[in-house]
Design a protein around this motif. Structure first.
Motif, mmCIF file in Angstrom:
data_model
loop_
_atom_site.group_PDB
_atom_site.id
_atom_site.type_symbol
_atom_site.label_atom_id
_atom_site.label_comp_id
_atom_site.label_asym_id
_atom_site.label_seq_id
_atom_site.Cartn_x
_atom_site.Cartn_y
_atom_site.Cartn_z
ATOM 1 N N ILE A 51 103.873 43.241 -26.358
ATOM 2 C CA ILE A 51 102.689 42.543 -25.875
ATOM 3 C C ILE A 51 101.780 43.591 -25.256
ATOM 4 N N PHE A 52 100.490 43.478 -25.507
ATOM 5 C CA PHE A 52 99.524 44.459 -25.033
ATOM 6 C C PHE A 52 98.653 43.829 -23.945
ATOM 7 N N LEU A 53 98.568 44.515 -22.811
ATOM 8 C CA LEU A 53 97.783 44.040 -21.677
ATOM 9 C C LEU A 53 96.975 45.204 -21.116
ATOM 10 N N ASN A 54 95.801 44.894 -20.594
ATOM 11 C CA ASN A 54 95.031 45.964 -19.954
ATOM 12 C C ASN A 54 95.328 45.992 -18.463
ATOM 13 N N GLU A 55 94.687 46.892 -17.741
ATOM 14 C CA GLU A 55 94.971 47.091 -16.325
ATOM 15 C C GLU A 55 93.680 47.092 -15.534
ATOM 16 N N GLN A 56 93.823 46.922 -14.213
ATOM 17 C CA GLN A 56 92.681 47.145 -13.343
ATOM 18 C C GLN A 56 92.393 48.633 -13.310
ATOM 19 N N ALA A 111 84.531 50.245 -4.239
ATOM 20 C CA ALA A 111 85.055 48.932 -4.616
ATOM 21 C C ALA A 111 84.792 48.600 -6.080
ATOM 22 N N ASN A 112 84.361 49.606 -6.853
ATOM 23 C CA ASN A 112 84.017 49.355 -8.239
ATOM 24 C C ASN A 112 85.282 49.300 -9.078
ATOM 25 N N VAL A 113 85.715 48.090 -9.394
ATOM 26 C CA VAL A 113 86.957 47.871 -10.117
ATOM 27 C C VAL A 113 86.661 47.002 -11.330
ATOM 28 N N HIS A 114 87.282 47.313 -12.446
ATOM 29 C CA HIS A 114 87.107 46.485 -13.628
ATOM 30 C C HIS A 114 88.333 46.620 -14.513
ATOM 31 N N GLY A 115 88.396 45.776 -15.535
ATOM 32 C CA GLY A 115 89.500 45.847 -16.465
ATOM 33 C C GLY A 115 89.323 47.007 -17.431
ATOM 34 N N SER A 116 90.413 47.710 -17.717
ATOM 35 C CA SER A 116 90.339 48.843 -18.639
ATOM 36 C C SER A 116 90.089 48.344 -20.054
ATOM 37 N N VAL A 117 89.375 49.138 -20.851
ATOM 38 C CA VAL A 117 89.119 48.769 -22.239
ATOM 39 C C VAL A 117 90.315 49.116 -23.121
ATOM 40 N N GLU A 118 91.206 49.943 -22.602
ATOM 41 C CA GLU A 118 92.433 50.263 -23.327
ATOM 42 C C GLU A 118 93.529 49.292 -22.906
ATOM 43 N N PHE A 119 94.387 48.918 -23.857
ATOM 44 C CA PHE A 119 95.499 48.027 -23.584
ATOM 45 C C PHE A 119 96.805 48.825 -23.646
ATOM 46 N N LYS A 120 97.715 48.493 -22.761
ATOM 47 C CA LYS A 120 98.971 49.221 -22.637
ATOM 48 C C LYS A 120 100.104 48.399 -23.237
ATOM 49 N N LEU A 121 101.031 49.069 -23.872
ATOM 50 C CA LEU A 121 102.149 48.403 -24.542
ATOM 51 C C LEU A 121 103.243 48.043 -23.543
ATOM 52 N N TYR A 122 103.752 46.796 -23.641
ATOM 53 C CA TYR A 122 104.916 46.341 -22.885
ATOM 54 C C TYR A 122 105.874 45.659 -23.857
ATOM 55 N N LEU A 123 107.164 45.745 -23.593
ATOM 56 C CA LEU A 123 108.117 44.993 -24.393
ATOM 57 C C LEU A 123 107.965 43.508 -24.068
ATOM 58 N N PHE A 124 107.941 42.696 -25.086
ATOM 59 C CA PHE A 124 107.786 41.257 -24.928
ATOM 60 C C PHE A 124 108.831 40.701 -23.963
ATOM 61 N N LYS A 125 110.079 41.108 -24.137
ATOM 62 C CA LYS A 125 111.162 40.527 -23.336
ATOM 63 C C LYS A 125 111.111 40.961 -21.870
ATOM 64 N N ASP A 126 110.314 41.988 -21.561
ATOM 65 C CA ASP A 126 110.147 42.380 -20.156
ATOM 66 C C ASP A 126 109.103 41.538 -19.447
ATOM 67 N N LYS A 127 108.242 40.866 -20.214
ATOM 68 C CA LYS A 127 107.181 40.064 -19.625
ATOM 69 C C LYS A 127 107.442 38.565 -19.710
#
Length: 853
Positions: free
Chosen positions: A537-542, A675-691
């Motif tokens: 599963i791919f998710l981005n980050e702050q 305080a300038n925070v936003h979602g990254s345009v890159e997505f990071k890989l996670y194992l499905f079963k870990d999430k």
């Protein structure tokens, strides 16, 4: 029937993008507030509404004073809103501010928050500036000799103000202060000035113009000048009373309830524990849970110190229990703890002792810890007036690392105005009940409001992709950190009182009405699948701007209007505009002015103390490097603009002035960028079963009626589903299209997001928790494509989903309003999708689900 002002403003926010916080809150507000706090969306909304009301609202009364009410939940940050409004009103011409409230301890707290730069709760940035003006906040006794370049604040209790104005003394504030110029009155806990309105007896005059009560005093001040502003703040306005409702119908600018505060995740969850144990036994419950919670924080590297409040009925009882508690903790024995362990009074107690045992903490070592952490030096009593005056600042700084206190002993000194986040346990040491048959008693209501005050969320973050200021484990109630998001109220066993208290807590909105725990488990067949074992599963980050790169976003060129010595800077630009003449320019580097002049300019601005700069620029080694290096000020070019007939050779004093002006602008870039925070345009890989894991959900009882048995649906990974009608209708829709999807894709799985994951808006820090994620694996075409599709099930009365024709990703993309978020090779992430469905009934199995608005 007339409509409250806030409802009129609500109608202007029919969708998310039209919210007033989307209107840019002036940058000088953001940059001049303490950057460590950050403005939450509802706080931005509160400020944005005022800016709109002041600048654009067509029905704003003209030729008369402005009065507005902020009705905001306890703990929602009303004082931060006040600070933001002060900055805005200063910018539009106000200089004099009168802050008044019912309680002396709130005065002490607010004075500290507004004036003490060394306080952890100081509301402003270290250096306050708007444009080229450096601004000071000053406490004054009156406005007669106040500096009109400053923000001048008189702090007073309403009682003291009434007395001082109606029995004036030398150098004290008088009614004359308010007749010569406009002022802003800020009333905290404003419900206290509505006594006469509630009675329906008018503003409090004796008929001869003499003021006889607090409300009359406030009204007399307020009406001295048509430009005056009265801002009222309270969490407990009785708006349902006809007299109060009529007073505020065109003044209620913002209403943010305690219920909404909790639903938005900004509060702790409330647990009420009752036992048959005497007072010290209940206290020991609180002490043990507090110590267990401290260990949870320490386990995850958080230096948060949980605090307990021991609440007595009378001062005498509180004093006696203080003595008993100190003695019994000092003489604590293994048998005392064994008694608590053997009784098994609550699940949290069993879990706590299991944790101690599993981590090798013997009862003897635990006792040694408790004797140290709850020794007399770490107990504080705030009962008598003398004590509360001396100790109020200590009680309001309980979150500071240097504050050692773990337990507070009080009666009612902390019922209003207490501002503390790390209170996690309240122990009720008495067992009385004052309700009648018709309604809850005043004592119960006061206790519920105290719980509401203590329920403010204590912010922490375990990973960067978690929200800092809000709850994280609502969808994972078995998580061991859940105890760090809960407040426990410890009471004697008294079912009638507990029922009454729970009713009041539900009424004020700080506790959910009847909840039930429901386990949600992944199907065994799904866990055995190759997809589960290998899927990603791919998710981005702050993502934050790294402070060491701050000069990468600061302009290299600053243009400044030339001014003769002692000439106002605006004159040159006005002459040039009127004459329409060409200008000429001369450019300087900071180094051209000499290091001595730049150092002198830096010394004028408190922001540029080296220790403060290191906070923003951790790689900086010295002030000299800051001045000369091309990485910092050495890259800045100053362009001086002037008229053709002006010699643009700058004198030393002019050079100093120009450097100061540029440094002020740069400091604003620092403070606004942190305080300038936003979602990254890159997505990071996670194992499905870990999430995606088994969960126990804590659901409001009414939500359980939206249950679907999906045990026989291979495409759904959990055995059950509990959700909204809109979510279940989407599942029904998906069940209809699944056969066609199955023909095209090797793997088709729909996962309902029960707090398993979130992703972040690309433009700001908002976390988005989509209702579903759909996985489609296509290797039939030889391309081996992996689609990951975020879906939000929203009830929109637009169109029906078409069932005719081929159902493929392309058709879903159109029907579900998909946007591609990211792609890397064969992996593609799409969303967020909004499921569109007409308002009608759809079938699922033998059930019929009606869509709800």
């Amino acid at each position: 029937m007339s409509t409250f002002l806030n409802k009129i403003l609500d109608k202007a926010t029919i969708n998310e993008d039209s919210k007033f916080y989307k209107r840019r809150v002036p940058e000088y507000i953001n940059s001049n507030l303490n950057p460590s706090f950050g403005l939450r969306p509802y706080q931005q909304e509160a400020l944005g509404r005022f800016v709109f009301y002041w600048n654009e609202y067509q029905d704003r009364p003209k030729g008369m004073p402005t009065q507005l009410l902020y009705h905001m939940a306890t703990g929602s940050g009303k004082t931060l809103i006040m600070a933001g409004l002060i900055l805005h009103l200063y910018e539009v011409g106000y200089r004099n501010f009168l802050f008044f409230v019912n309680s002396t301890n709130i005065i002490d707290k607010t004075r500290d928050n507004f004036l003490n730069k060394h306080s952890s709760k100081y509301l402003f940035s270290d250096a306050i500036s708007i444009g080229s003006r450096q601004i000071r906040i000053k406490e004054v006794d009156n406005f007669q000799v106040a500096n009109q370049d400053d923000i001048n604040i008189v702090f007073s209790t309403i009682q003291g103000l009434h007395l001082r104005l109606n029995s004036p003394k030398e150098n004290s504030i008088t009614y004359d202060d308010f007749e010569s110029g406009k002022i802003v009155l800020i009333s905290d806990e404003a419900h206290h000035i509505n006594v006469e309105t509630k009675k329906g007896t008018g503003i409090g005059s004796d008929g001869n113009g003499e003021t006889v009560n607090w409300e009359g005093t406030v009204n007399r001040i307020f009406n001295t000048n048509a430009d005056n502003v009265l801002l009222e703040f309270t969490a407990t306005a009785d708006l349902i009373l006809p007299e109060i409702g009529a007073k505020y119908i065109n003044k209620l600018i913002f209403d943010y309830s305690l219920r909404q505060f909790r639903l938005d995740g900004y509060s702790k969850e409330i647990n009420v524990l009752q036992t048959d144990l005497p007072a010290f036994g209940r206290a020991l419950h609180g002490v043990l849970i507090s110590q267990y919670r401290r260990k949870m924080f320490e386990k995850y590297g958080k230096s948060i110190k949980p605090v307990i409040l021991f609440k007595s009925k009378t001062i005498k009882e509180s004093q006696l229990f203080f003595i008993e508690f100190e003695s019994r903790i000092r003489n604590l024995s293994v048998s005392d703890l064994d008694q608590i362990r053997m009784l098994k009074t609550a699940e949290i107690i069993e879990r706590m002792f299991h944790y101690f045992e599993a981590n090798g903490l013997s009862l003897e070592n635990l006792i040694a810890e408790l004797k140290e952490d709850f020794s007399e030096a770490k107990l504080i009593s705030v009962n008598s007036k003398e004590e509360s005056v001396q100790k109020q600042l200590a009680v309001n700084s309980l979150e500071d690392e240097g504050n050692v206190f773990r337990a507070i002993f009080a009666v009612d000194k902390l019922n209003e105005g207490w501002d503390v986040l790390n209170l996690f346990d309240i122990v009720r040491l008495y067992d009385t009940k004052d309700a009648n048959k018709e309604k809850s008693g005043k004592t119960t209501m006061a206790e519920a409001q105290l719980i509401g005050r203590g329920a403010r969320y204590c912010p922490f973050q375990i990973s960067e992709n978690q929200m800092f200021f809000s709850r994280k484990f609502d969808g994972d109630i078995e998580n061991e950190l859940r105890v760090c998001e809960e407040l426990y109220y410890h009471s004697a066993y008294n079912p009638r009182y507990i029922q009454e208290l729970n009713t009041v807590l539900e009424e004020i909105g700080i506790k959910e009405r009847q909840t039930i725990e429901m386990p949600i488990k992944l199907k065994g067949s799904f866990k055995d699948s190759a997809f589960y074992q290998n899927a990603k599963i791919f998710l981005n980050e702050q993502q934050k701007h790294h402070s060491e790169n701050i000069f990468g976003i600061i302009p290299e060129i600053y243009k400044i209007q030339f001014k003769e010595d002692n000439q106002k800077p605006s004159i040159v630009s006005k002459i040039a505009l009127m004459a329409r003449v060409e200008k000429r320019e001369v450019s300087y580097r900071f180094g051209d002015f000499g290091e001595n002049i730049v150092r002198k300019a830096l010394n004028r601005l408190e922001f540029y103390q080296f220790s403060h700069l290191k906070h923003f620029l951790p790689k900086l080694n010295s002030i000299s490097e800051f001045i000369t290096s091309k990485e910092y000020l050495g890259r800045i070019l100053l362009v001086i603009e002037g008229l053709p007939n002006q010699a643009l050779d700058l004198s030393p004093s002019q050079k100093l002035d120009e450097v100061v002006d540029v440094l002020k602008d740069i400091s604003l870039a620092f403070t606004s960028n942190i305080a300038n925070v936003h979602g990254s345009v890159e997505f990071k890989l996670y194992l499905f079963k870990d999430k995606i894991k088994d969960r126990v959900l804590k659901l409001p009882l009414y939500e359980t009626k939206f249950h679907l048995d999906l045990s026989k649906k291979d495409w759904y990974v959990f055995d059950d589903s509990y959700g909204t009608a809109a979510q279940n209708n989407f599942i029904s829709y998906f069940d209809q299209i699944y056969p066609k999807l199955e023909q095209k894709y090797n793997d088709v799985y729909l996962i309902k997001n029960e707090g398993h994951f979130k992703f972040y808006n690309f433009e700001d820090e908002r976390a988005i928790e989509p209702d579903f994620v759909l996985f489609l694996l296509d290797n039939q075409t030889g391309e081996d494509l992996h689609y990951q599709i975020f879906i939000d099930a929203k009830v929109l009365n637009l169109i029906d989903a078409e069932m005719s024709g081929e159902i493929s990703f392309d058709s879903l993309k159109n029907d579900l309003l998909l946007t591609q978020l990211w792609q890397a090779g064969k992996y593609m992430v799409w969303g967020p999708a909004f499921y569109k469905r007409a308002s009608q009934k759809v079938g699922f199995g033998n059930q019929s689900l009606a869509l709800l608005d």
